[in-house]
Design an enzyme around this catalytic site. Sequence first.
Site, PDB file in Angstrom:
ATOM      1  N   LEU A   1       8.810  -8.133  -3.175  1.00 25.68           N
ATOM      2  CA  LEU A   1       9.060  -7.765  -1.783  1.00 25.68           C
ATOM      3  C   LEU A   1      10.541  -7.548  -1.475  1.00 25.68           C
ATOM      4  CD1 LEU A   1       6.407 -10.202  -0.302  1.00 25.68           C
ATOM      5  CD2 LEU A   1       6.126  -7.815  -0.974  1.00 25.68           C
ATOM      6  N   CYS A   2      11.373  -7.508  -2.522  1.00 21.57           N
ATOM      7  CA  CYS A   2      12.805  -7.243  -2.340  1.00 21.57           C
ATOM      8  C   CYS A   2      13.057  -5.761  -2.080  1.00 21.57           C
ATOM      9  CB  CYS A   2      13.561  -7.602  -3.620  1.00 21.57           C
ATOM     10  SG  CYS A   2      14.285  -9.230  -3.554  1.00 21.57           S
ATOM     11  N   HIS A   3      14.006  -5.485  -1.205  1.00 22.12           N
ATOM     12  CA  HIS A   3      14.405  -4.108  -0.933  1.00 22.12           C
ATOM     13  C   HIS A   3      15.314  -3.589  -2.045  1.00 22.12           C
ATOM     14  CE1 HIS A   3      13.448  -5.856   2.989  1.00 22.12           C
ATOM     15  NE2 HIS A   3      13.126  -4.644   3.362  1.00 22.12           N
TER      16      HIS A   3
ATOM     17  N   MET B   1      18.818 -12.678  -3.628  1.00 20.16           N
ATOM     18  CA  MET B   1      17.904 -12.541  -4.770  1.00 20.16           C
ATOM     19  C   MET B   1      18.603 -11.887  -5.958  1.00 20.16           C
ATOM     20  SD  MET B   1      15.427 -14.233  -3.790  1.00 20.16           S
ATOM     21  CE  MET B   1      14.779 -14.119  -5.462  1.00 20.16           C
ATOM     22  N   GLU B   2      19.550 -10.986  -5.688  1.00 19.78           N
ATOM     23  CA  GLU B   2      20.286 -10.348  -6.777  1.00 19.78           C
ATOM     24  C   GLU B   2      21.133 -11.400  -7.522  1.00 19.78           C
ATOM     25  OE1 GLU B   2      19.640  -8.978  -3.912  1.00 19.78           O
ATOM     26  OE2 GLU B   2      18.767  -7.036  -4.480  1.00 19.78           O
TER      27      GLU B   2
ATOM     28  N   ASP C   1      17.088 -17.195 -25.198  1.00 16.93           N
ATOM     29  CA  ASP C   1      16.690 -16.395 -26.349  1.00 16.93           C
ATOM     30  C   ASP C   1      17.676 -16.575 -27.504  1.00 16.93           C
ATOM     31  OD1 ASP C   1      15.220 -14.331 -27.730  1.00 16.93           O
ATOM     32  OD2 ASP C   1      16.826 -12.948 -27.223  1.00 16.93           O
TER      33      ASP C   1
END
Lengths: 159, 159, 159, 159, 159, 159
Positions: F75-77, F111-112, F126
Amino acid sequence: MSEFSHLDESGAARMVDVSEKPAAARTAVASGTLHTTAEVVALLAEGGLPKGDALATARIAGIMGAKRTPDLVPLCHPIALSGVDVEFELGHSEVHVTATARTTERTGVEMEALTAVSVAGLALHDMVKAVDAAASMDGVRLDRKEGGKAGVWTRPEGR
Amino acid sequence: MSEFSHLDESGAARMVDVSEKPAAARTAVASGTLHTTAEVVALLAEGGLPKGDALATARIAGIMGAKRTPDLVPLCHPIALSGVDVEFELGHSEVHVTATARTTERTGVEMEALTAVSVAGLALHDMVKAVDAAASMDGVRLDRKEGGKAGVWTRPEGR
Amino acid sequence: MSEFSHLDESGAARMVDVSEKPAAARTAVASGTLHTTAEVVALLAEGGLPKGDALATARIAGIMGAKRTPDLVPLCHPIALSGVDVEFELGHSEVHVTATARTTERTGVEMEALTAVSVAGLALHDMVKAVDAAASMDGVRLDRKEGGKAGVWTRPEGR
Amino acid sequence: MSEFSHLDESGAARMVDVSEKPAAARTAVASGTLHTTAEVVALLAEGGLPKGDALATARIAGIMGAKRTPDLVPLCHPIALSGVDVEFELGHSEVHVTATARTTERTGVEMEALTAVSVAGLALHDMVKAVDAAASMDGVRLDRKEGGKAGVWTRPEGR
Amino acid sequence: MSEFSHLDESGAARMVDVSEKPAAARTAVASGTLHTTAEVVALLAEGGLPKGDALATARIAGIMGAKRTPDLVPLCHPIALSGVDVEFELGHSEVHVTATARTTERTGVEMEALTAVSVAGLALHDMVKAVDAAASMDGVRLDRKEGGKAGVWTRPEGR
Amino acid sequence: MSEFSHLDESGAARMVDVSEKPAAARTAVASGTLHTTAEVVALLAEGGLPKGDALATARIAGIMGAKRTPDLVPLCHPIALSGVDVEFELGHSEVHVTATARTTERTGVEMEALTAVSVAGLALHDMVKAVDAAASMDGVRLDRKEGGKAGVWTRPEGR
C-alpha cells in the site's frame, strides 16, 4: 582533483541528496553502434523497410529499459521520465542507435538515455546472435545534455 | 541465407520454444571496455587498491543486472543462473570489464553475460560522469561460450 | 464442494507446495478480444499489413508480461518458461489476441498464457485510447491446456 | 483521420513527450467482470463476508499491479500514483471489479486503472481456476476519467 | 578461520557457482516478531478474527517478497520456489511471523524464508505506523533448514 | 480508538489518496542490528577497514531496496526518492545499520528508510549465513522523521 559525488568522504556509496536542486526540463541524448555483418543488416532491412518485428523489439526494449534505469544503476534516482525516443540507422554492417530521454525533475536523464541505448543494443545482440555471435556494441556514450544549472553540454570533438 | 530464429515466418517476434533442448551445463564469457580519462582511473585505483565502493558498486550492478536479463531483453527465456562473476581490470585510461555466467538449463547464457557487462558499464558510467561526461563503453561482445549441442565457441581473431 | 487450493483450511493465502509434482512438458493457450472501432482497426492494419510498431509493441508487451506473471499474480510459482507466442487477428472492429505458453516445470502455465493476453490487451488499449477511449477487452480466458497429470483440457462449448 | 500518438510519423513507437503538459489532479475509473460459476461465487462469499484471503489477495494484486503499469505497458510514463482503490461486487455467477487511480502528474491514469482491473482479474482467475478452468474476464474498460485539459469523460451509453 | 563464500580470494563479490550441487528438495523456516502496542494488536484481531485485509496484506507481501529475493539480495541465485507459507500469531502487543519456503533446486531457500519474514514485517510496519510509529521488528532469523548435502539444521538454544 | 488508514470503513485495503497533501521536503531515519558472532565481525572488519566487497554489497542492497519499496510494500505510494544513505557500524559481535531516506513528495519516506535497513540486513544475513546460520536481525525501527504537516518525530525513550 575532482571526486566522485556518488561516494562520501569515506568512500561509501550513496544516492546523493538532490532535494535542493530545482525541478527543471532536462534532456539527454546518447548513442551507440552495434557492429555486425552485412548479412545481418540485410536481414534487418529489406528494401529500406524494417523486417518484421526485429527493430520494433529492440526499440521497445530500449524504451522499457530507460524506465528500469533506477532498478539497474544502483545510485540513480527514481524519476518521472516525461518522454523517450529510440531510433535506429542501418549502415553497411552496423546499426546505429540513438536515444533521447526527457524529464522535468531535479536530476538529469543521462543515465536513462545511456540505458535505453545499452538495452536496445542488448536486444539487437540477442536478435542477431544466432547469425553473428561475434557482434559488438561500441561507442555507448552521451552526445548531448541540456537543462538544469549546468546548461547545454555537447560531446567534444575527438572523444 | 540464415534467418533470425526470434522471428516466425511472418516476421512476428516470439520467445522460441526450447522445451526439446536438453538441460546442460552452459557457460558464457563476455567483455567490454569503458574508455575514460587517466584522472578517472586514478580515482578508481589508488595504489592498486579499489577506492571505496566504486568498483564494488559496478560489480554488484553487473551481477544483479545478469539476473534481470529476461526482464530487459524481450525474447530471452527466464532461467535459473547458477553463477555469475564480474571482474575489472584497470588500464591507463580505461576499465576492462569481464563477466562469466553459468547455468544448467535448456538455453545458453550469452545474454546474461552480455547484460552483466553492459549494466556494470552503465554503473561505471554513472560513477564517472560528473568527472568525465564523455566516457564511452566499447567492445561489448561475447568472448566464449560452451555447453549444449553447439559445444565450444570462441571469438574469431579480427572481429 | 470443491475448495480453493490457494487457501489453507483457515482461509489463509499460500503458494501451494508443488515439490511432489513431476516436472513435465506443459502448454496452455489463452485468448481474448479487444473491441474497438473499425477506424482503429483500419489504423492498425493498412492493406493487411501491420502499421508501424503498433502490433509489435503489444506482442512484446504480452511476451514480457508472461515472464512477469509471478510478480503480478501473488500465489503463482516462479517458473522457467520455455516458450511464448502472442498472435493477433484483426476483425472488423476488434483485435483477437491468442497466447501460447510452454514450460517443462512442476506446475502449469495457464496464468502465464492469460497474463500474456491481458498485458497485450493493456498495450493495445494504451495504443488506441486516444482514438477510442471506450475500447473494451473481453473474453480473456483459457482455451486449452495440456501436460502433467491432468492431461488435455479444452474449453467446453457454451462457456 | 486520427492517428496513434504513440507512433511517430514513420510508425516507430515512442514514449510521447509530456514535458509541456501541466501537472494536474487526474482520476480514472475502470472496471471489468470475471464470469465464473455460482459455486465459485459461493466459495468467495459466505453470508456476505469474504472468505479467507481470496478477495484480499486479488485486491492487493490489483493495487500492486497499478504500480507496475509502466513496467508492463511499454509506452506508459512512470508516474507517482497518489491513490488506488480496488472494489469487488459479487453477483450470481460473476465478480465485478472496479478500480480508481489518482495522480497529480502530467499525464492521465487510465492505464493504471485498467491495469489494476486486469491484474485483479488475473489473481481471481488464478484463485478459481482449479474449480472453474473456464472462467472468463470480460468488459475490461474505462468508465470515467477527469482532470487535465480534456476535462471529464464518461463512457457513452451503448459501448 | 571460515571465510565468506560470497567473496573470492581477492574480496570481490560473486554469485557462487552452484552448477555442481545436486538438485534436491530443500525447505527453510524463518521467523521474526513485530513489537507494537496492545491497541494495535486489538485492531488487528477482533474476537480472534483478522480485521479486514490487514493480515492478508502482510501475508501477500511476504509471499510476493519471497519471489523477489534474487532481485533484492545481490548474490542470491534466482530459483524456482515450489511453495511459500506465511503465518501470523498475535500475542499481547506483538505479532509473530513465520515463513516456510521450499524448492527442489541446487541451492537452499534460507534467504527466501528470511525475505518473506522481513517483507511481511515491513507491510505490518506500514499498516501500523500511523497508530504506532515506534513499532520494531525483532528476531528475524532462520529457525530450521533441511535438504541437500548439509541435512537438517535447527537453531541452537540460546541464540 | 485510532484506525488503520490503509483500510477503508469495510476493512478493505487501499492505497490512501494523498493528492491533497502538500509536496514537502521529508526525511526519515531508520535503523536495525544484525546480531552475529565476533568471528563474523572480524571477517567483516580487518583493522577497521571493510573487507573486500562485503559491506559495499549490503550497502548497495539497502539503497536499491529503498527504491523497490513500492514494489514490496503493497500500500506504499511510488515516490521520487531524492536521496538515500546506508551506514554500518561494527560492534563486538553485531553490525548496526542506519538508513536515511529523503524526498520532496506528498508522502513520507518512513517505509523507504525501513526497507533500506531490512534489505541491507538481508544482504548481511546472506553474506554471513555460511559462517553463522544463527544470525538475527533485531530492532528494525524508525528513529526519526521530519517534514510535512506532522513536523519532527523522534523515537520515544524506552521503546
